[in-house]
Write an enzyme that holds these catalytic residues in place. Structure first.
Site, PDB file in Angstrom:
ATOM      1  N   SER A   6      -7.955  -3.017   5.746  1.00 37.66           N
ATOM      2  CA  SER A   6      -6.970  -2.193   5.032  1.00 37.66           C
ATOM      3  C   SER A   6      -6.478  -1.066   5.918  1.00 37.66           C
ATOM      4  CB  SER A   6      -7.594  -1.593   3.771  1.00 37.66           C
ATOM      5  OG  SER A   6      -6.735  -0.588   3.268  1.00 37.66           O
ATOM      6  N   HIS A  31      -4.261  -5.844   5.246  1.00 42.94           N
ATOM      7  CA  HIS A  31      -4.260  -5.466   3.830  1.00 42.94           C
ATOM      8  C   HIS A  31      -3.450  -4.178   3.672  1.00 42.94           C
ATOM      9  CE1 HIS A  31      -5.868  -5.577  -0.269  1.00 42.94           C
ATOM     10  NE2 HIS A  31      -6.086  -4.268  -0.178  1.00 42.94           N
ATOM     11  N   ASP A  33      -2.270  -1.373   1.248  1.00 40.79           N
ATOM     12  CA  ASP A  33      -2.593  -0.700  -0.012  1.00 40.79           C
ATOM     13  C   ASP A  33      -1.474   0.252  -0.406  1.00 40.79           C
ATOM     14  OD1 ASP A  33      -5.162  -1.601  -0.925  1.00 40.79           O
ATOM     15  OD2 ASP A  33      -6.060  -0.610   0.811  1.00 40.79           O
ATOM     16  N   MET A  35       0.074   2.760  -3.114  1.00 40.30           N
ATOM     17  CA  MET A  35      -0.364   3.609  -4.236  1.00 40.30           C
ATOM     18  C   MET A  35       0.760   4.561  -4.626  1.00 40.30           C
ATOM     19  SD  MET A  35      -4.077   4.680  -2.818  1.00 40.30           S
ATOM     20  CE  MET A  35      -5.312   3.453  -2.375  1.00 40.30           C
ATOM     21  N   HIS A  64      -1.286  -5.195  -1.663  1.00 38.58           N
ATOM     22  CA  HIS A  64      -2.030  -4.824  -2.874  1.00 38.58           C
ATOM     23  C   HIS A  64      -1.277  -3.681  -3.546  1.00 38.58           C
ATOM     24  CE1 HIS A  64      -6.106  -3.126  -4.587  1.00 38.58           C
ATOM     25  NE2 HIS A  64      -5.297  -3.566  -5.537  1.00 38.58           N
ATOM     26  N   MET A  66      -0.941  -1.060  -6.113  1.00 37.23           N
ATOM     27  CA  MET A  66      -1.633  -0.230  -7.112  1.00 37.23           C
ATOM     28  C   MET A  66      -0.591   0.724  -7.683  1.00 37.23           C
ATOM     29  SD  MET A  66      -5.101   0.329  -4.944  1.00 37.23           S
ATOM     30  CE  MET A  66      -4.247  -0.008  -3.420  1.00 37.23           C
ATOM     31  N   MET A 135     -11.786  -5.750  -7.777  1.00 34.20           N
ATOM     32  CA  MET A 135     -12.014  -4.408  -7.225  1.00 34.20           C
ATOM     33  C   MET A 135     -13.504  -4.085  -7.311  1.00 34.20           C
ATOM     34  SD  MET A 135      -9.200  -3.293  -6.028  1.00 34.20           S
ATOM     35  CE  MET A 135      -9.967  -1.766  -5.472  1.00 34.20           C
ATOM     36  N   ASP A 173     -12.462  -6.099  -2.843  1.00 35.00           N
ATOM     37  CA  ASP A 173     -11.851  -4.930  -2.195  1.00 35.00           C
ATOM     38  C   ASP A 173     -12.573  -3.653  -2.607  1.00 35.00           C
ATOM     39  OD1 ASP A 173     -10.155  -3.064  -1.078  1.00 35.00           O
ATOM     40  OD2 ASP A 173      -8.389  -3.631  -2.254  1.00 35.00           O
TER      41      ASP A 173
END
Ligand code: DX5
Ligand code: ZN
Length: 214
Positions: A6, A31, A33, A35, A64, A66, A135, A173
């Site tokens: 990540s 990866h 992430d 957010m 991913h 979020m 998760m 993850d």
């Protein structure tokens, strides 16, 4: 087991160099992430940052999201290099529609569940997804401690997958380290995400190789 480092734990001012290191080590995915400060209590980066990495590495992206209302942003993350786009079950009112949207773009679709969400809530979507992301920390931050109950969810999912003859990948993850990687793999994980355990190493290239040896 495949490894998806990540970049949340990478040096954002030297992202291209850091991604080159994981590529050299043999990482399977980058990866990504994302957010939004709403679905999770932190803000990371968006599609422009990911797109600026395209072409700097040949490693495919594992996105991913979020974020709340992911439907609004999915198209932004579709590139030739995007392998997976994963959304959270908890963030999708019409999860089936969202999964179809991702697949219609020619990208593999994933669904993720937080530590407090049971696997049973995914029952009606498992036929339609390419990946389930369990998760093993509460999403929002790198460097948290692994929640052991996640392994039970992985075993449960692997059993359902075999029983129903499905072929989605199982990803985990949060809090994955060299110390627990073997246990994670034995539980049935196909793709492990690791952030701080990769980019916190003095020798990132070697750390990726160490993971890949497990
Ligand atoms: C957490 C993110 C993870 C995180 C993993 O919200 O989804 O991908 O960066 O970081 P580590 O491996 O440090 O727990
Ligand atoms: Zn993640």
């Amino acid at each position: 087991m495949k490894l998806a480092p990540s970049i949340l734990s990478a040096d954002f001012a030297a992202l291209a160099e850091d991604v080159k290191k994981i590529e050299e080590g043999g990482a399977d995915y980058v990866h990504v992430d994302v957010m939004d400060g709403h679905f999770v209590p932190n803000i990371s980066f968006g599609a422009p940052v990911m797109k600026s990495l395209a072409g700097r590495t040949a490693v495919p992206f594992d996105v991913h999201l979020m974020i709340e209302n992911p439907d609004q942003y999915i198209d932004d993350f579709v590139t030739d290099q995007t392998a997976y786009i994963t959304v959270h079950q908890e963030a999708c009112i019409h999860l089936h529609r969202t999964i179809q949207h991702i697949r219609a773009k020619g990208v593999k679709a994933g669904v993720s569940i937080n530590p407090a969400t049971p696997v049973s809530l995914l029952s009606c979507i498992l036929e339609d997804v390419n990946l389930v992301l369990i998760m093993s920390v509460n999403p929002g931050f790198g460097g948290q401690k692994f929640i052991p109950g996640a392994l039970e969810k992985v075993r449960e999912l692997a059993a359902i997958r075999a029983e129903r003859g499905l072929d989605f990948a199982i990803e985990i993850d949060g809090g994955v380290t060299l110390q627990n990687a073997a246990e994670v793999q034995q539980a049935g994980v196909d793709i492990a995400v690791a952030g701080s355990a990769v980019f916190g190493a003095d020798d990132v290239v070697q750390r990726v190789k160490d993971f890949k040896e497990i």
